[in-house]
Every structure is written in structure tokens, then in C-alpha cells.
Design a protein around this motif. Structure first.
Motif, PDB file in Angstrom:
ATOM      1  N   UNK A  55       0.828  -1.205   0.000  1.00 13.25           N
ATOM      2  CA  UNK A  55       0.000   0.000   0.000  1.00 13.25           C
ATOM      3  C   UNK A  55       0.864   1.258   0.000  1.00 13.25           C
ATOM      4  N   UNK A  56       0.359   2.281  -0.660  1.00 15.23           N
ATOM      5  CA  UNK A  56       1.005   3.589  -0.640  1.00 15.23           C
ATOM      6  C   UNK A  56       0.764   4.193   0.743  1.00 15.23           C
ATOM      7  N   UNK A  57       1.795   4.731   1.342  1.00 14.37           N
ATOM      8  CA  UNK A  57       1.657   5.399   2.634  1.00 14.37           C
ATOM      9  C   UNK A  57       2.189   6.815   2.519  1.00 14.37           C
ATOM     10  N   UNK A  58       1.806   7.643   3.446  1.00 17.46           N
ATOM     11  CA  UNK A  58       2.347   9.004   3.479  1.00 17.46           C
ATOM     12  C   UNK A  58       3.801   8.933   3.910  1.00 17.46           C
ATOM     13  N   UNK A  59       4.619   9.742   3.315  1.00 20.45           N
ATOM     14  CA  UNK A  59       6.013   9.787   3.716  1.00 20.45           C
ATOM     15  C   UNK A  59       6.561  11.190   3.549  1.00 20.45           C
ATOM     16  N   UNK A  60       7.639  11.463   4.258  1.00 25.50           N
ATOM     17  CA  UNK A  60       8.249  12.786   4.231  1.00 25.50           C
ATOM     18  C   UNK A  60       9.728  12.621   4.528  1.00 25.50           C
TER      19      UNK A  60
END
Length: 87
Positions: free
Chosen positions: A30-35
Motif C-alpha cells: 500500500x502507498x503510505x504518506x512519507x516525508x
């Protein structure tokens, strides 16, 4: 992927064939938020050699405070990072 409304991708073992049931040979990622963050400093605390890291990120070419986090490193690795950063 997120911009196209997709949830993620499916990855499979190279040698595996299609199965109509769930299998460890085919997994959904799954695509997750990242920074990306910059380690700006550290704060002394109960753990040695430091208690937490101070993080920031760039927004419009300015460094913005993001917060403090534990390093997740064992003490020996934390000491090594501290020695290298003080050079």
C-alpha cells in the motif's frame, strides 16, 4: 500512484503462478504518506548519549521545525552518530 487514485501495487515472487486465493507469494504494497526530514540537532534526556532528535523539513526553501523523535538506535550507534556529527 496516489494522484491516480490507486491504493498500491501487487508484488509477486518471480517463480510463482497466479493463485485464486491469498498467498505469501503475492502481496499488496500500500502507498503510505512519507516525508523526508533533516536531523537538526538533539536534546539531552534519560537515554545516552541523547534523549531525542530534533527534526525539520524544507518548505518553500525554508527549514521548518517538525518535532522531536527517539532515534530508534542502540546506544553504541547513537554514540557513533554523535561523534561523527561533532567533527
Amino acid at each position: 500512484m496516489r494522484a491516480k487514485g490507486l491504493e498500491g501495487i501487487v508484488a509477486k515472487q518471480v517463480q510463482s503462478r497466479y493463485e485464486s486465493r491469498r498467498s505469501g507469494n503475492w502481496i499488496k504494497i500500500k502507498v503510505t504518506c512519507q516525508q523526508d526530514f533533516v536531523v537538526c540537532g538533539y536534546i539531552l534526556g534519560e537515554r545516552e548519549p541523547f534523549g531525542s532528535l530534533v527534526l525539520g523539513y524544507y518548505k518553500n526553501k525554508k527549514l521548518v521545525y517538525a518535532g522531536n523523535v527517539g532515534s530508534g538506535l542502540p546506544s553504541n550507534r547513537s554514540r557513533l552518530c554523535l561523534r561523527k556529527s561533532n567533527r
